[in-house]
Structures are given as structure tokens and as C-alpha cells.
Write a protein that holds these residues in place. Structure first.
Motif, PDB file in Angstrom:
ATOM      1  N   UNK A  25     -81.520   3.219 -79.899  1.00 29.87           N
ATOM      2  CA  UNK A  25     -82.754   2.527 -79.536  1.00 29.87           C
ATOM      3  C   UNK A  25     -82.916   1.240 -80.347  1.00 29.87           C
ATOM      4  N   UNK A  26     -82.395   1.242 -81.579  1.00 32.33           N
ATOM      5  CA  UNK A  26     -82.461   0.052 -82.427  1.00 32.33           C
ATOM      6  C   UNK A  26     -81.313  -0.918 -82.166  1.00 32.33           C
ATOM      7  N   UNK A  27     -80.436  -0.552 -81.233  1.00 39.34           N
ATOM      8  CA  UNK A  27     -79.282  -1.387 -80.874  1.00 39.34           C
ATOM      9  C   UNK A  27     -78.385  -1.680 -82.066  1.00 39.34           C
ATOM     10  N   UNK A  28     -78.154  -0.647 -82.892  1.00 35.15           N
ATOM     11  CA  UNK A  28     -77.231  -0.757 -84.020  1.00 35.15           C
ATOM     12  C   UNK A  28     -75.800  -0.757 -83.480  1.00 35.15           C
ATOM     13  N   UNK A  29     -74.948  -1.595 -84.062  1.00 33.13           N
ATOM     14  CA  UNK A  29     -73.555  -1.698 -83.605  1.00 33.13           C
ATOM     15  C   UNK A  29     -72.863  -0.342 -83.697  1.00 33.13           C
ATOM     16  N   UNK A  30     -71.899  -0.118 -82.793  1.00 34.48           N
ATOM     17  CA  UNK A  30     -71.265   1.192 -82.671  1.00 34.48           C
ATOM     18  C   UNK A  30     -70.604   1.643 -83.968  1.00 34.48           C
ATOM     19  N   UNK A  31     -69.838   0.772 -84.610  1.00 35.61           N
ATOM     20  CA  UNK A  31     -69.124   1.165 -85.824  1.00 35.61           C
ATOM     21  C   UNK A  31     -70.099   1.553 -86.933  1.00 35.61           C
ATOM     22  N   UNK A  32     -71.155   0.757 -87.102  1.00 35.21           N
ATOM     23  CA  UNK A  32     -72.156   1.076 -88.131  1.00 35.21           C
ATOM     24  C   UNK A  32     -72.887   2.362 -87.777  1.00 35.21           C
ATOM     25  N   UNK A  33     -73.214   2.539 -86.499  1.00 33.80           N
ATOM     26  CA  UNK A  33     -73.907   3.745 -86.064  1.00 33.80           C
ATOM     27  C   UNK A  33     -73.080   4.989 -86.368  1.00 33.80           C
ATOM     28  N   UNK A  34     -71.785   4.938 -86.054  1.00 37.38           N
ATOM     29  CA  UNK A  34     -70.927   6.099 -86.307  1.00 37.38           C
ATOM     30  C   UNK A  34     -70.841   6.423 -87.789  1.00 37.38           C
ATOM     31  N   UNK A  35     -70.774   5.395 -88.615  1.00 47.80           N
ATOM     32  CA  UNK A  35     -70.716   5.619 -90.064  1.00 47.80           C
ATOM     33  C   UNK A  35     -72.013   6.238 -90.578  1.00 47.80           C
ATOM     34  N   UNK A  36     -73.146   5.715 -90.115  1.00 40.61           N
ATOM     35  CA  UNK A  36     -74.435   6.237 -90.577  1.00 40.61           C
ATOM     36  C   UNK A  36     -74.672   7.659 -90.101  1.00 40.61           C
ATOM     37  N   UNK A  37     -74.201   7.968 -88.888  1.00 40.50           N
ATOM     38  CA  UNK A  37     -74.322   9.343 -88.382  1.00 40.50           C
ATOM     39  C   UNK A  37     -73.495  10.286 -89.244  1.00 40.50           C
ATOM     40  N   UNK A  38     -72.261   9.879 -89.573  1.00 41.59           N
ATOM     41  CA  UNK A  38     -71.425  10.723 -90.443  1.00 41.59           C
ATOM     42  C   UNK A  38     -72.097  10.964 -91.783  1.00 41.59           C
ATOM     43  N   UNK A  39     -72.644   9.907 -92.378  1.00 38.95           N
ATOM     44  CA  UNK A  39     -73.304  10.030 -93.683  1.00 38.95           C
ATOM     45  C   UNK A  39     -74.509  10.956 -93.598  1.00 38.95           C
ATOM     46  N   UNK A  40     -75.297  10.819 -92.535  1.00 40.66           N
ATOM     47  CA  UNK A  40     -76.490  11.659 -92.383  1.00 40.66           C
ATOM     48  C   UNK A  40     -76.120  13.123 -92.205  1.00 40.66           C
ATOM     49  N   UNK A  41     -75.081  13.393 -91.421  1.00 42.28           N
ATOM     50  CA  UNK A  41     -74.663  14.776 -91.207  1.00 42.28           C
ATOM     51  C   UNK A  41     -74.076  15.388 -92.468  1.00 42.28           C
ATOM     52  N   UNK A  42     -73.339  14.598 -93.237  1.00 42.24           N
ATOM     53  CA  UNK A  42     -72.838  15.094 -94.520  1.00 42.24           C
ATOM     54  C   UNK A  42     -73.997  15.415 -95.458  1.00 42.24           C
ATOM     55  N   UNK A  43     -75.018  14.599 -95.416  1.00 42.50           N
ATOM     56  CA  UNK A  43     -76.168  14.791 -96.299  1.00 42.50           C
ATOM     57  C   UNK A  43     -76.861  16.121 -96.041  1.00 42.50           C
ATOM     58  N   UNK A  44     -76.899  16.543 -94.763  1.00 36.00           N
ATOM     59  CA  UNK A  44     -77.553  17.817 -94.427  1.00 36.00           C
ATOM     60  C   UNK A  44     -76.530  18.944 -94.248  1.00 36.00           C
ATOM     61  N   UNK A  45     -75.304  18.720 -94.745  1.00 33.83           N
ATOM     62  CA  UNK A  45     -74.244  19.722 -94.751  1.00 33.83           C
ATOM     63  C   UNK A  45     -73.835  20.175 -93.356  1.00 33.83           C
ATOM     64  N   UNK A  46     -73.775  19.217 -92.437  1.00 34.33           N
ATOM     65  CA  UNK A  46     -73.351  19.514 -91.071  1.00 34.33           C
ATOM     66  C   UNK A  46     -72.229  18.575 -90.635  1.00 34.33           C
ATOM     67  N   UNK A  47     -71.426  18.114 -91.582  1.00 32.67           N
ATOM     68  CA  UNK A  47     -70.370  17.169 -91.265  1.00 32.67           C
ATOM     69  C   UNK A  47     -69.364  17.690 -90.255  1.00 32.67           C
ATOM     70  N   UNK A  48     -69.162  19.012 -90.209  1.00 34.93           N
ATOM     71  CA  UNK A  48     -68.179  19.600 -89.302  1.00 34.93           C
ATOM     72  C   UNK A  48     -68.776  20.019 -87.959  1.00 34.93           C
TER      73      UNK A  48
END
Length: 328
Positions: free
Chosen positions: A102-125
Motif C-alpha cells: 500500500x505504501x508502494x515500497x520497492x520489491x527488494x526493500x519490501x522482501x528484506x523488511x518482511x524477512x526481518x519482521x518475520x525473524x523478529x517474531x520467530x517465524x522466519x521459516x
């Protein structure tokens, strides 16, 4: 320094007043809990801050910016509800990335931030899984990651743990608090559970009937309730009317008295009492006793079977003077 300032906030539905003249200041990086019974206005207040519910008057200022004219998506606020509100047809990663899209974040940055967020809540896998493949606690962590990934200025949590079982709730509240401290993220948490409020919060705003009746850190609210409502809602205070308290304490008392159950001890001599019943609460044994026509709760550590008192047993009680608090 204050990050969020709520000034003279009002909200009613028709003739029903939800809250009025709400005033509070919340600092950068604080974890603040709105605590109170159902219907006290705490969730409505949260929705007003998020922009999901209109206010009738007052101001909400975040980082010096008046939020009232702004739609929810322009406020820089993340919110997690009791219901996870995940999209069932989207994977975990797609759910988390939704706000970035919705914020129109670039794909590469979005994927990185999603990975970081999921790792933070222990759901990286779990990125490729779908909501129906997750437990309730995992779904709630996805909802939390979805709010964190947008890097909000303020995080709002509306009873996010109430639908989970006790073990998962304990783990998730510890995880939420650790993430909040790591990110120095200003957070407002709504609950009716006093244990959650006492263990998680920098400050607690205790609400009743649309008013903040007391605010302070956990120790202040627990040890120094301002009135009978606060004493009755925080902890398990013994509340005694003035005449009953006067009989029990053997001295004139002019107002209602609150006494914490762990501040009453069994002693060799003192106030004559009789055990009515006992309950095992893990490491604490809670006795119900009768003394001078009053029924009291007495909490003692569960050390050994030799220390147990039995129903009907006569005992003596000692009450420390500093444990007695007069309340309105």
C-alpha cells in the motif's frame, strides 16, 4: 519528552458517553497499558487514536502533528487486534507485506523488511505458509509482524492475547515486550487482565466509566490505589468499611480500608481468627479467614505441608500498619 499528547478528548454514541476529558502524555519508547473492565472506553480510545473512530472533541497530537484531520493510513500507526484479520488467501509473507504494498515500497526493500519482521517474531521459516496452517499464537505473531514491518511511529495493541491459552499468552507477552524495547517503539496496550498490565508496562492508565482514575507504574498502582475501585481491580485487596476496619484493627478508622492479602501474616499472637477455607495458587496458598466479623483473604508462600493451616483452625493474625490504606 512527550511523543503522544491526548488533550480533552470526548466521545459519545448518541446519549451514551464513552469518555470525556481524557488527558494524557506518552513519551517516546514507553509501553503504556490501558487497563480496565469491559465497557470502560479503553478500546474506543485506542480506535480514536488510530483514526478508526471519529472523536467529538479534543486533540490527538503525535510527534507535534495533529492526527484528527488525518485518515488512518496517514497517521503512521500500527495496530494489532484481538482477531488476527489475516487474509486467508495470502501466504504469511504476503500478509506481512500488505502494508508495504500500500505504501508502494520497492520489491527488494519490501522482501528484506518482511524477512526481518518475520525473524523478529520467530517465524522466519513460515513465510510460505498460509493462515489455516498456523496456530492461534502464530497467527497473532504474523499480525504483529505486519504492523512492525511498516515501521510505525506508534504501535497500538487491542487485547491481542485474550483469545490465546495461558502458556502461549505468557510467551507472546514476553516476546512483545522484548521487541518493543529493542525497537524503542512507543506502544499502547489495551487489556482487562491485571497480570498482563503489571508485568508488561512502564506505566498503566487505569480506566473506569470513561475516565482515567489512576496512572503510574505497576508498583504505584498495586501498593497505593487511589480509591476502592482501584484497590478492587488491581490485586486482591481486602476492602473493609470503616466500622468493620475499626473492629478488626482495634482503633477508630474514619473511612474504607484496603489491606493486601500478602501483608497479613499468621503469628503467635495478635488478632484472633478462624480459617474458613484455603486454595492452592501454585507457590501461594490463599486462606479465607474470619476475624472480628470480617472475612479476609490471607496469602502465604507455599513452603511445605508442615506449614499448612486447616479449615476451622484457630489462628492469630498480624497486620503491618504500613499495609493498611484508607481509600474513598
Amino acid at each position: 519528552m512527550s511523543l503522544l499528547s491526548i488533550q480533552n478528548l470526548h466521545k459519545s454514541y448518541g446519549d451514551t458517553r464513552i469518555f470525556s476529558d481524557i488527558n494524557c502524555e506518552i513519551g517516546q519508547g514507553e509501553f503504556v497499558t490501558l487497563l480496565g473492565p469491559s465497557g470502560c472506553g479503553k478500546s474506543t480510545l485506542l480506535r480514536c487514536i488510530a483514526g478508526l473512530t471519529d472523536v467529538d472533541g479534543g486533540r490527538i497530537v503525535l510527534g507535534g502533528e495533529d492526527l484528527i484531520p488525518l485518515p488512518p493510513q496517514k497517521r503512521g500507526i500500527g495496530m494489532v487486534f484481538q482477531s488476527y484479520a489475516l487474509f486467508p488467501n495470502m501466504s504469511v509473507a504476503q500478509n506481512v507485506a500488505f502494508g508495504l504494498r500500500m505504501q508502494k515500497v520497492a520489491k527488494a526493500e519490501s522482501e528484506q523488511r518482511v524477512r526481518e519482521a518475520l525473524e523478529m517474531v520467530e517465524l522466519g521459516d513460515f513465510a510460505a505458509r498460509y493462515p489455516h496452517q498456523l496456530s492461534g499464537g502464530q497467527c497473532q505473531r504474523v499480525a504483529l509482524a505486519r504492523s512492525l514491518v511498516t515501521r510505525p511511529r506508534l504501535l497500538l495493541l487491542d487485547e491481542p492475547l485474550s483469545a490465546l491459552d495461558a502458556r502461549i499468552r505468557k510467551h507472546l507477552r514476553e516476546q512483545i515486550r522484548a521487541i518493543q524495547q529493542e525497537l524503542n517503539l512507543t506502544t499502547i496496550f489495551v487489556t482487562h487482565d491485571q497480570e498482563e498490565a503489571l508485568t508488561m508496562s512502564d506505566r498503566i492508565f487505569l480506566m473506569n466509566a470513561g475516565q482515567i482514575v489512576q496512572s503510574g507504574d505497576a508498583e504505584t498502582l498495586y501498593t497505593a490505589p487511589v480509591d476502592a475501585f482501584a484497590a478492587g481491580f488491581i490485586g486482591n485487596y481486602n476492602l473493609l468499611e470503616a466500622d468493620a476496619a475499626s473492629r478488626l484493627l482495634g482503633q477508630p478508622v474514619s473511612s474504607r480500608v484496603a489491606i493486601r492479602p500478602e501483608a497479613i501474616a499468621f503469628a503467635g499472637s495478635g488478632i484472633a481468627a478462624r480459617i474458613i477455607s484455603r486454595s492452592l495458587l501454585g507457590n501461594v496458598i490463599r486462606y479465607r479467614v474470619e476475624a472480628e466479623g470480617c472475612q479476609l483473604l490471607v496469602d502465604v508462600l507455599n513452603r511445605s505441608a508442615d506449614d499448612l493451616h486447616h479449615d476451622g483452625q484457630s489462628v492469630s493474625l498480624a497486620i503491618g500498619a504500613d499495609a493498611i490504606r484508607e481509600v474513598a
